[in-house]
Write a protein that holds these residues in place. Structure first.
Motif, mmCIF file in Angstrom:
data_model
loop_
_atom_site.group_PDB
_atom_site.id
_atom_site.type_symbol
_atom_site.label_atom_id
_atom_site.label_comp_id
_atom_site.label_asym_id
_atom_site.label_seq_id
_atom_site.Cartn_x
_atom_site.Cartn_y
_atom_site.Cartn_z
ATOM 1 N N GLY A 91 0.741 -1.239 0.096
ATOM 2 C CA GLY A 91 0.034 -0.163 0.008
ATOM 3 C C GLY A 91 0.760 1.335 0.021
ATOM 4 N N THR A 92 2.187 1.237 -0.047
ATOM 5 C CA THR A 92 3.022 2.338 -0.172
ATOM 6 C C THR A 92 3.088 2.885 -1.632
ATOM 7 O OG1 THR A 92 4.923 1.148 -0.301
ATOM 8 C CG2 THR A 92 4.185 1.828 1.888
ATOM 9 N N VAL A 93 4.139 4.203 -1.511
ATOM 10 C CA VAL A 93 4.168 4.469 -2.994
ATOM 11 C C VAL A 93 5.663 4.738 -3.132
ATOM 12 C CG1 VAL A 93 2.162 5.683 -3.167
ATOM 13 C CG2 VAL A 93 4.120 7.212 -2.321
ATOM 14 N N LYS A 94 6.466 4.804 -4.265
ATOM 15 C CA LYS A 94 7.752 5.074 -4.562
ATOM 16 C C LYS A 94 7.889 5.711 -5.926
ATOM 17 C CE LYS A 94 8.688 0.503 -6.587
ATOM 18 N NZ LYS A 94 9.639 -0.632 -6.432
ATOM 19 N N ALA A 95 9.107 6.285 -5.960
ATOM 20 C CA ALA A 95 9.439 6.973 -7.250
ATOM 21 C C ALA A 95 9.771 6.335 -8.499
ATOM 22 C CB ALA A 95 10.493 8.177 -6.773
ATOM 23 N N SER A 96 9.891 5.005 -8.384
ATOM 24 C CA SER A 96 10.351 4.282 -9.455
ATOM 25 C C SER A 96 9.401 3.157 -9.743
ATOM 26 C CB SER A 96 11.950 3.589 -9.374
ATOM 27 O OG SER A 96 11.577 2.820 -8.192
ATOM 28 N N ALA A 97 9.139 2.934 -10.986
ATOM 29 C CA ALA A 97 8.046 1.963 -11.311
ATOM 30 C C ALA A 97 8.769 0.493 -11.326
ATOM 31 C CB ALA A 97 7.781 2.092 -12.882
ATOM 32 N N THR A 98 7.775 -0.433 -10.751
ATOM 33 C CA THR A 98 8.381 -1.676 -10.561
ATOM 34 C C THR A 98 8.267 -2.660 -11.949
ATOM 35 O OG1 THR A 98 7.614 -1.843 -8.474
ATOM 36 C CG2 THR A 98 7.782 -3.945 -9.674
ATOM 37 N N ALA A 99 7.636 -2.280 -12.786
ATOM 38 C CA ALA A 99 7.264 -2.745 -14.173
ATOM 39 C C ALA A 99 7.552 -1.670 -15.266
ATOM 40 C CB ALA A 99 5.921 -3.595 -14.124
ATOM 41 N N ALA A 100 7.939 -1.969 -16.382
ATOM 42 C CA ALA A 100 8.061 -0.991 -17.606
ATOM 43 C C ALA A 100 6.632 -0.407 -17.928
ATOM 44 C CB ALA A 100 8.700 -1.686 -18.670
ATOM 45 N N SER A 101 5.706 -1.229 -17.590
ATOM 46 C CA SER A 101 4.259 -0.739 -18.152
ATOM 47 C C SER A 101 3.509 -0.118 -16.993
ATOM 48 C CB SER A 101 3.419 -2.172 -18.487
ATOM 49 O OG SER A 101 3.474 -2.990 -17.490
ATOM 50 N N ALA A 102 4.271 0.171 -15.872
ATOM 51 C CA ALA A 102 3.656 0.868 -14.708
ATOM 52 C C ALA A 102 2.834 2.134 -14.857
ATOM 53 C CB ALA A 102 4.387 0.660 -13.368
ATOM 54 N N THR A 103 1.995 2.532 -14.553
ATOM 55 C CA THR A 103 1.260 3.918 -14.685
ATOM 56 C C THR A 103 1.405 4.528 -13.530
ATOM 57 O OG1 THR A 103 -0.179 3.060 -16.327
ATOM 58 C CG2 THR A 103 -0.542 5.391 -15.396
ATOM 59 N N PRO A 104 2.121 5.910 -13.362
ATOM 60 C CA PRO A 104 2.029 6.947 -12.330
ATOM 61 C C PRO A 104 0.780 7.317 -11.780
ATOM 62 C CG PRO A 104 2.929 8.133 -14.056
ATOM 63 C CD PRO A 104 2.275 6.450 -14.631
ATOM 64 N N ILE A 105 0.741 6.903 -10.432
ATOM 65 C CA ILE A 105 -0.388 7.395 -9.839
ATOM 66 C C ILE A 105 -0.702 8.852 -9.399
ATOM 67 C CG2 ILE A 105 -1.026 5.131 -9.008
ATOM 68 C CD1 ILE A 105 -0.319 5.901 -6.042
ATOM 69 N N GLY A 106 0.433 9.476 -9.282
ATOM 70 C CA GLY A 106 0.527 10.933 -9.046
ATOM 71 C C GLY A 106 1.856 11.783 -9.260
ATOM 72 N N VAL A 107 1.992 12.973 -8.715
ATOM 73 C CA VAL A 107 3.154 13.556 -8.331
ATOM 74 C C VAL A 107 3.323 14.293 -7.060
ATOM 75 C CG1 VAL A 107 4.356 15.700 -9.267
ATOM 76 C CG2 VAL A 107 3.036 14.258 -10.904
ATOM 77 N N CYS A 108 4.583 13.617 -6.641
ATOM 78 C CA CYS A 108 4.846 14.278 -5.222
ATOM 79 C C CYS A 108 4.853 15.690 -4.869
ATOM 80 C CB CYS A 108 6.265 13.692 -4.754
ATOM 81 S SG CYS A 108 6.540 14.004 -3.035
ATOM 82 N N VAL A 109 4.074 16.108 -3.856
ATOM 83 C CA VAL A 109 4.182 17.695 -3.718
ATOM 84 C C VAL A 109 5.033 17.892 -2.692
ATOM 85 C CG1 VAL A 109 2.613 19.711 -2.655
ATOM 86 C CG2 VAL A 109 1.711 17.692 -3.934
ATOM 87 N N ASN A 110 5.459 17.264 -1.802
ATOM 88 C CA ASN A 110 6.466 17.354 -0.530
ATOM 89 C C ASN A 110 7.559 16.102 -0.593
ATOM 90 O OD1 ASN A 110 4.247 15.987 0.419
ATOM 91 N ND2 ASN A 110 5.171 16.142 2.435
ATOM 92 N N GLY A 111 8.782 16.426 -0.532
ATOM 93 C CA GLY A 111 9.401 15.324 -0.645
ATOM 94 C C GLY A 111 9.551 14.426 0.640
ATOM 95 N N ALA A 112 10.118 13.228 0.867
ATOM 96 C CA ALA A 112 10.500 12.394 1.680
ATOM 97 C C ALA A 112 11.643 11.938 1.703
ATOM 98 C CB ALA A 112 9.486 11.107 1.660
ATOM 99 N N THR A 113 12.352 11.618 2.737
ATOM 100 C CA THR A 113 13.983 11.374 2.969
ATOM 101 C C THR A 113 14.000 9.794 3.409
ATOM 102 O OG1 THR A 113 13.900 12.010 5.184
ATOM 103 C CG2 THR A 113 14.593 13.590 3.630
ATOM 104 N N ALA A 114 13.085 9.057 3.549
ATOM 105 C CA ALA A 114 12.872 7.669 3.995
ATOM 106 C C ALA A 114 11.785 6.844 3.922
ATOM 107 C CB ALA A 114 13.525 7.575 5.212
ATOM 108 N N ALA A 115 11.805 5.693 3.843
ATOM 109 C CA ALA A 115 10.979 4.811 3.729
ATOM 110 C C ALA A 115 9.883 5.033 5.099
ATOM 111 C CB ALA A 115 11.062 3.320 3.749
#
Length: 127
Positions: A91-115
């Protein structure tokens, strides 16, 4: 007695029944008729859990991606503000796609430094 599902108000929230444990701010998928589960990297996430479910059968509020504002999320790793975010494990999000065909779900507004950091993102997913 059947559980009633549907939009709870005009803010884009819907109430669904969890088909397993769901943590607050998990990205969720439709897992069956009127049910939801935490999204994985390959899931078709539809929104964000606003409340948690510790077990199957608990009704939770979901904020749909098409509600017209930002969505909260918990990160699987660091994310830079302005980066596209993708559904990740548990249920988390990350900045890289797992699969080449993955579609981004959004654009990050504020950065995060860690999991485990909480971010806000602008949804890109047309529902």
């Amino acid at each position: 007695m059947a559980t009633k599902f549907g939009w709870t108000d005009s803010t884009g929230k819907i109430t669904l029944v969890a088909s397993g444990a769901v943590v607050q701010y998990d990205q969720v998928i439709i897992s069956g008729q009127g049910t939801c589960a935490a999204a994985g990297a390959a899931g078709n996430a539809i929104g964000v859990a606003l409340t948690a479910a510790t077990a199957t059968g608990v009704a939770i509020d979901i904020l749909s991606y098409n509600h017209g504002g930002t969505c909260p999320a918990v990160t699987a790793a660091s994310v830079t503000a302005g980066a596209k975010v993708y559904a990740a494990a548990s249920g988390t999000v990350k900045a890289s796609a797992t699969a080449a065909s993955a579609t981004p779900i959004g654009v990050c507004v504020n950065g995060a430094t860690a999991a485990g950091d909480r971010i806000e993102f602008i949804p890109l997913v047309p529902i």
